[in-house]
Design a protein around this motif. Structure first.
Motif, short mmCIF file in Angstrom:
data_model
loop_
_atom_site.label_atom_id
_atom_site.label_comp_id
_atom_site.label_asym_id
_atom_site.label_seq_id
_atom_site.Cartn_x
_atom_site.Cartn_y
_atom_site.Cartn_z
N GLY A 35 -9.04 22.76 -30.78
CA GLY A 35 -9.04 23.66 -31.58
C GLY A 35 -9.62 25.20 -31.11
N LEU A 36 -10.51 24.96 -30.42
CA LEU A 36 -11.23 26.29 -29.86
C LEU A 36 -10.26 26.99 -28.89
CD1 LEU A 36 -14.86 24.90 -29.08
CD2 LEU A 36 -14.01 26.57 -30.87
N PHE A 37 -9.20 26.15 -28.18
CA PHE A 37 -8.48 26.83 -27.31
C PHE A 37 -7.44 27.76 -28.19
CE2 PHE A 37 -9.40 23.96 -23.71
CZ PHE A 37 -9.27 24.73 -22.77
N PHE A 38 -7.13 27.36 -29.46
CA PHE A 38 -6.04 27.80 -30.29
C PHE A 38 -6.68 29.07 -31.00
CE2 PHE A 38 -3.97 23.80 -29.94
CZ PHE A 38 -2.44 24.43 -29.51
N ALA A 44 -12.13 34.83 -25.72
CA ALA A 44 -12.92 35.37 -26.47
C ALA A 44 -14.16 34.56 -26.48
CB ALA A 44 -12.10 35.33 -27.91
N ILE A 45 -14.07 33.30 -26.49
CA ILE A 45 -15.37 32.64 -26.33
C ILE A 45 -16.24 32.89 -25.22
CG2 ILE A 45 -16.31 30.33 -25.67
CD1 ILE A 45 -14.14 29.04 -27.36
N TYR A 46 -15.56 33.15 -23.92
CA TYR A 46 -16.44 33.74 -22.78
C TYR A 46 -17.03 35.10 -23.43
CZ TYR A 46 -18.47 34.61 -18.32
OH TYR A 46 -19.23 34.85 -17.33
N ASP A 47 -16.31 35.91 -23.84
CA ASP A 47 -16.59 37.29 -24.09
C ASP A 47 -17.93 37.27 -25.19
OD1 ASP A 47 -15.00 38.58 -22.56
OD2 ASP A 47 -13.38 38.89 -24.51
N PRO A 75 -13.92 30.49 -18.29
CA PRO A 75 -13.69 30.29 -19.49
C PRO A 75 -13.48 28.98 -20.30
CG PRO A 75 -12.65 32.27 -18.71
CD PRO A 75 -13.00 31.31 -17.69
N MET A 76 -12.55 28.16 -19.48
CA MET A 76 -12.37 26.97 -19.42
C MET A 76 -13.70 25.92 -19.70
SD MET A 76 -9.08 26.79 -20.13
CE MET A 76 -8.52 28.23 -20.35
N LYS A 77 -14.48 25.97 -18.88
CA LYS A 77 -15.70 25.22 -18.97
C LYS A 77 -16.63 25.88 -20.08
CE LYS A 77 -16.01 24.76 -13.74
NZ LYS A 77 -16.81 25.11 -12.65
N VAL A 78 -16.71 27.10 -20.37
CA VAL A 78 -17.37 27.53 -21.24
C VAL A 78 -16.87 26.93 -22.68
CG1 VAL A 78 -18.19 29.67 -22.80
CG2 VAL A 78 -18.07 29.66 -20.34
N THR A 79 -15.45 26.86 -23.03
CA THR A 79 -14.98 26.22 -24.06
C THR A 79 -15.25 24.90 -24.14
OG1 THR A 79 -13.15 27.84 -23.92
CG2 THR A 79 -12.78 25.95 -25.27
#
Length: 251
Positions: A35-38, A44-47, A75-79
């Motif tokens: 869901g967070l990927f979409f 945006a999450i890393y920002d 960013p993938m790890k952060v997500t």
């Protein structure tokens, strides 16, 4: 069927149950992660995670990526990290569901509140670290840096720093749960914990000095909440012990 065979069958059934609970926990984390990927997306999450650092840098300054695939991988790890934190209540529920069938009624009264409070305290520690600590720590470091130095943090180093700090604050915010468990299991009394309060305060500052960067702001930001949470545990422990008394203790 012999007792040995029954024991082996029970052990195997527990292994299957543990496997099913682990799979459900992983599926829960994976669903949240998808869901967070979409939305809002890894970038945006890393920002969002990097915004405290960006706010402390000079106007127009940005972070850098020294690795070839770092702009994609970080960013993938952060997500994934954010998905795990959001899914903590579900993960802890699976732990609760696995151990609950083997507990008595009064033991269930003990475990379920601890599962809920542990989830909330860990998430609260991470939120406190992000919204309160990061901005002050980064501002302090930026103001302390000489004008001849251009501060351009690497995104991988920043991720490691964020993960270690969030883990440290999330874990130390579990202090009330530890105090409650120690008192409820009759390992130590509330009166004894009050007697060693000065040592607990010193221990909080030592732990803060070890797990945080060597600056006063982050160390005080961790040590002071630990002391306050220790006092919260002392207040909550007697009430929790009364609420989860066994029938024999009540009698």
């Amino acid at each position: 069927m012999t007792d040995k065979a029954e024991g082996e069958e029970t052990f195997i059934s527990h292994l299957f149950e543990l496997r099913d609970r682990l799979i459900k926990a992983v599926i829960g984390v994976a669903i949240v992660c998808a869901g967070l990927f979409f939305w809002p997306g890894p970038a945006a999450i890393y920002d969002f995670i990097a915004s405290p650092m960006i706010a402390s840098l000079p106007v127009g300054a940005k972070m850098i990526a020294t690795g070839v695939i770092a702009p994609f991988l970080v960013p993938m790890k952060v997500t994934l990290l954010i998905a795990f934190i959001i899914s903590l209540p579900w993960v802890f529920y699976q732990v609760w569901a696995f151990v609950a069938p083997g507990l008595y009624a009064h033991e269930k009264k003990l475990v379920l509140p601890l599962v809920v409070s542990s989830s909330l305290l860990f998430i609260g520690g991470v939120a406190f670290c992000y919204f309160f600590v990061f901005g002050r720590v980064f501002s302090f470091i930026s103001n302390f840096a000489p004008s001849s130095i251009a501060v351009m943090p690497d995104i991988e180093n920043y991720l490691d720093f964020v993960m270690s700090m969030c883990l440290a604050f999330g874990a130390t915010f579990e202090v009330p749960v530890v105090v409650v468990i120690l008192v409820r299991m009759n390992i130590v009394s509330v009166e004894k914990l009050k007697e060693i309060r000065p040592y607990a305060v010193v221990g909080a500052f030592v732990i803060a000095a070890v797990v945080t960067p060597p600056d006063v702001v982050s160390q005080l930001s961790l040590a002071i909440p630990m002391c306050l949470l220790f006092e919260l545990g002392l207040l909550a422990a007697p009430a929790f012990a009364r609420a989860t008394r066994t029938p024999e203790e009540a009698a």
